[in-house]
Enzyme design. Structure first.
Site, PDB file in Angstrom:
ATOM      1  N   GLU A  64       0.812  -1.212   0.000  1.00  0.00           N
ATOM      2  CA  GLU A  64       0.000   0.000   0.000  1.00  0.00           C
ATOM      3  C   GLU A  64       0.851   1.270   0.000  1.00  0.00           C
ATOM      4  O   GLU A  64       0.439   2.294  -0.563  1.00  0.00           O
ATOM      5  CB  GLU A  64      -0.920   0.012   1.235  1.00  0.00           C
ATOM      6  CG  GLU A  64      -1.961  -1.085   1.256  1.00  0.00           C
ATOM      7  CD  GLU A  64      -3.117  -0.813   0.323  1.00  0.00           C
ATOM      8  OE1 GLU A  64      -3.482   0.366   0.138  1.00  0.00           O
ATOM      9  OE2 GLU A  64      -3.651  -1.788  -0.250  1.00  0.00           O
ATOM     10  N   ASP A  82      -8.451   5.917  -8.101  1.00  0.00           N
ATOM     11  CA  ASP A  82      -9.144   4.636  -8.274  1.00  0.00           C
ATOM     12  C   ASP A  82     -10.658   4.755  -8.148  1.00  0.00           C
ATOM     13  O   ASP A  82     -11.365   3.751  -8.050  1.00  0.00           O
ATOM     14  CB  ASP A  82      -8.625   3.614  -7.256  1.00  0.00           C
ATOM     15  CG  ASP A  82      -8.910   4.013  -5.810  1.00  0.00           C
ATOM     16  OD1 ASP A  82      -9.367   5.160  -5.578  1.00  0.00           O
ATOM     17  OD2 ASP A  82      -8.660   3.188  -4.912  1.00  0.00           O
ATOM     18  N   THR A  87      -7.671   8.358  -0.310  1.00  0.00           N
ATOM     19  CA  THR A  87      -7.229   7.144   0.377  1.00  0.00           C
ATOM     20  C   THR A  87      -6.240   7.585   1.445  1.00  0.00           C
ATOM     21  O   THR A  87      -5.346   8.376   1.161  1.00  0.00           O
ATOM     22  CB  THR A  87      -6.550   6.174  -0.605  1.00  0.00           C
ATOM     23  OG1 THR A  87      -7.502   5.722  -1.565  1.00  0.00           O
ATOM     24  CG2 THR A  87      -5.977   4.971   0.127  1.00  0.00           C
TER      25      THR A  87
END
Length: 279
Positions: A64, A82, A87
């Site tokens: 990640e 995405d 995020t």
């Protein structure tokens, strides 16, 4: 580093009592139908063992955040394009999928007036979209400020466990999987969530079950995990943002091929071409 080798005792130094006890244990196991392999599996720690959990956090962080320092990721935040909005944090909480909203709500319930509390109305509105409406331009800065607060760090830990880690480990244990299998579940639920869409964790698992049975259903653990990873790769390729499957191909599949079902160190793997090691 995480697990010290235990020196084996010389047979010549074993006392008669130790020999008798060992023989008794072996006979008892045989009578109960418990093989040494079964005993070893039962004794092996699961992913919720503190040392194993630390390994899991580092493995996910390598994929990640391209770093083994997962605790440095409390402050991480960006839009990776995405379709899930921002995020952020140690597990990739997203403004578009609801888990970021739940996290900030938990933080606010525990500490009212925090720097992120004012964004709750905006997080409710953008949930389910990739919109930044009501968040820009200062939300990332506020997130990084909050990340210095141990109360926010603990909230991230608790939501990670509640939503992702604990359910993955519980399902892995129910399926008779050891630490590696529990980790494959955890990594899948981190990326795909556990909703009703075809690429969610539960449907990846269902896809795998069409090809193989887990140990709890009488299947072979390695064969089942290969089927699960095949299903995971299929799910990843359904989204351009997740189409690089190296976290499976050159990480999890490497451990599986080596037969490291207990996820024991040392571990060597690659993600996105970068090499990592846990000694």
């Amino acid at each position: 580093m995480l697990f010290a080798d235990r020196a084996s005792a010389s047979p010549a130094r074993l006392s008669r009592r130790a020999v008798v006890a060992a023989l008794g244990a072996a006979v008892t196991g045989a009578l109960l139908g418990v093989t040494p392999a079964t005993q070893a599996r039962a004794a092996a720690p699961g992913l919720d063992d503190p040392a194993k959990k630390e390994i899991a956090m580092k493995l996910v962080s390598s994929a990640e955040n391209s770093s083994l320092d997962w605790k440095a990721q409390y402050k991480y935040i960006e839009d990776i394009g995405d379709g899930r909005g921002y995020t952020a944090g140690i597990i990739g909480f997203c403004s578009g999928t609801g888990d970021m909203l739940d996290l900030v709500q938990l933080y606010t319930d525990r500490k009212s007036g925090n720097v992120l509390a004012k964004y709750l109305p905006a997080l409710r509105k953008v949930n389910g979209t990739d919109s930044h409406a009501g968040l820009d331009p200062d939300f990332p800065k506020s997130w990084r400020t909050a990340a210095q607060d141990t109360a926010f760090q603990q909230a991230q830990n608790d939501e990670r466990d509640r939503v992702y880690f604990d359910p993955a480990v519980a399902q892995g244990k129910a399926d008779g999987l050891r630490a590696l299998g529990q980790f494959t579940y955890y990594d899948a639920i981190v990326m795909h969530g556990d909703g009703d869409d075809p690429t969610s964790f539960r449907n990846i698992r269902k896809r795998a079950l069409r090809s193989a049975k887990p140990p709890a259903q009488g299947g072979n653990e390695t064969a089942y995990l290969n089927a699960f990873l095949d299903a995971r790769v299929w799910a990843m390729k359904q989204e351009e943002a997740h189409s690089d499957t190296s976290r499976v191909d050159t990480e999890q599949r490497v451990f599986l091929t080596k037969g490291n079902l207990d996820l024991n160190t040392p571990l060597d793997w690659k993600v996105y071409g970068d090499s990592y090691h846990i000694g």
